[in-house]
Design a protein around this motif. Structure first.
Motif, PDB file in Angstrom:
ATOM      1  N   ALA A  42     140.239  24.228  42.661  1.00 46.48           N
ATOM      2  CA  ALA A  42     139.726  25.009  43.787  1.00 46.48           C
ATOM      3  C   ALA A  42     140.919  25.505  44.591  1.00 46.48           C
ATOM      4  N   PRO A  43     141.119  26.838  44.680  1.00 47.79           N
ATOM      5  CA  PRO A  43     142.229  27.361  45.481  1.00 47.79           C
ATOM      6  C   PRO A  43     142.168  26.842  46.910  1.00 47.79           C
ATOM      7  N   ALA A  44     143.320  26.757  47.531  1.00 41.94           N
ATOM      8  CA  ALA A  44     143.413  26.264  48.899  1.00 41.94           C
ATOM      9  C   ALA A  44     142.494  27.069  49.815  1.00 41.94           C
ATOM     10  N   PRO A  45     141.896  26.417  50.807  1.00 43.88           N
ATOM     11  CA  PRO A  45     141.045  27.147  51.743  1.00 43.88           C
ATOM     12  C   PRO A  45     141.827  28.299  52.375  1.00 43.88           C
ATOM     13  N   GLY A  46     141.170  29.424  52.504  1.00 47.73           N
ATOM     14  CA  GLY A  46     141.816  30.599  53.079  1.00 47.73           C
ATOM     15  C   GLY A  46     142.497  31.483  52.050  1.00 47.73           C
ATOM     16  N   SER A  47     142.585  31.012  50.787  1.00 46.08           N
ATOM     17  CA  SER A  47     143.184  31.848  49.740  1.00 46.08           C
ATOM     18  C   SER A  47     142.270  33.032  49.474  1.00 46.08           C
ATOM     19  N   THR A  48     142.865  34.196  49.309  1.00 49.51           N
ATOM     20  CA  THR A  48     142.082  35.393  49.008  1.00 49.51           C
ATOM     21  C   THR A  48     142.693  36.099  47.808  1.00 49.51           C
ATOM     22  N   PHE A 125     145.431  41.920  37.614  1.00 50.81           N
ATOM     23  CA  PHE A 125     146.721  41.247  37.734  1.00 50.81           C
ATOM     24  C   PHE A 125     147.704  42.098  38.533  1.00 50.81           C
ATOM     25  N   SER A 126     148.344  41.467  39.513  1.00 52.57           N
ATOM     26  CA  SER A 126     149.299  42.161  40.378  1.00 52.57           C
ATOM     27  C   SER A 126     150.550  41.317  40.531  1.00 52.57           C
ATOM     28  N   GLN A 127     151.658  41.993  40.777  1.00 52.92           N
ATOM     29  CA  GLN A 127     152.906  41.291  41.038  1.00 52.92           C
ATOM     30  C   GLN A 127     152.736  40.423  42.277  1.00 52.92           C
ATOM     31  N   GLY A 128     153.330  39.252  42.253  1.00 55.49           N
ATOM     32  CA  GLY A 128     153.259  38.345  43.391  1.00 55.49           C
ATOM     33  C   GLY A 128     152.137  37.325  43.307  1.00 55.49           C
ATOM     34  N   MET A 129     151.281  37.428  42.286  1.00 59.78           N
ATOM     35  CA  MET A 129     150.190  36.460  42.150  1.00 59.78           C
ATOM     36  C   MET A 129     150.751  35.071  41.854  1.00 59.78           C
ATOM     37  N   GLY A 130     150.087  34.083  42.427  1.00 57.82           N
ATOM     38  CA  GLY A 130     150.383  32.693  42.117  1.00 57.82           C
ATOM     39  C   GLY A 130     149.148  32.074  41.482  1.00 57.82           C
ATOM     40  N   ILE A 131     149.160  30.780  41.325  1.00 53.83           N
ATOM     41  CA  ILE A 131     148.046  30.082  40.678  1.00 53.83           C
ATOM     42  C   ILE A 131     146.735  30.332  41.420  1.00 53.83           C
TER      43      ILE A 131
END
Length: 193
Positions: A42-48, A125-131
């Protein structure tokens, strides 16, 4: 009685803290995930999610002619986004550099048993994406992380269903679709005679 209440509250806080720290996306960053299988992340709360990549005119023209690619790769560098889109059913491969078509190849399409088409599109997919952003964009919460020690400093591979992503310093370096058995199957009738 007061001591029992205090102990109960402390025990509840300890249990909740322990539980929160053991959940993916809680109590630590995605970069601190260990190598191996991560399930139900589950991505961190607030991740968009990041905004989808906007296709260039060249890419839109190819999409109008062929639709979404059956498989693709994207390589990111500081100022370049290089994409290779492959259309197995048309025998067509095209390479874009920052959205500009730089090469194309057409071969006779041939059906092979066990061929599948990816369900992903290059635009997600965009540059700068993380997990966190990768999970949000793909909807896949299960993945395997592998460190690339000795090959890429601070590099990791992230394997999701039908997808391999290279990460450097926690950000996407490359994307390669690997159409899997759970994705869209291709049939002989999908290929021209």
């Amino acid at each position: 009685m007061k001591r029992k209440h205090t102990l109960s509250v402390l025990l509840a806080v300890l249990v909740l803290t322990t539980f929160a720290c053991s959940l993916p996306g809680m109590g630590g960053s995605a970069d601190s995930l260990p190598d191996g299988l991560t399930e139900n992340y589950a991505p961190a709360p607030g991740s968009t999610p990041l905004q989808p990549y906007a296709y260039s005119q060249d890419q839109q023209t190819v999409q109008q002619l062929y639709g979404s690619p059956t498989r693709f790769t994207i390589v990111f560098s500081e100022s370049i986004r290089q994409e290779t889109w492959t259309y197995d059913t048309a025998g067509y491969t095209v390479v874009f550099r920052n959205g500009v078509k730089v090469s194309e190849q057409t071969v006779k399409p041939e059906y092979r048993e066990g061929m599948f088409a990816t369900t992903y599109t290059p635009a997600i997919f965009s540059q700068g994406m993380g997990i966190n952003e990768i999970v949000l964009a793909t909807g896949r919460q299960d993945f395997v992380l592998t460190s690339m020690e000795g090959m890429v400093e601070e590099g990791r591979l992230m394997h999701l269903e039908g997808l391999s992503v290279g990460l450097k310093d926690g950000q996407v370096l490359f994307v390669e679709t690997i159409p899997a058995l759970t994705e869209t199957p291709l049939y002989p009738q999908d290929f021209p005679d």
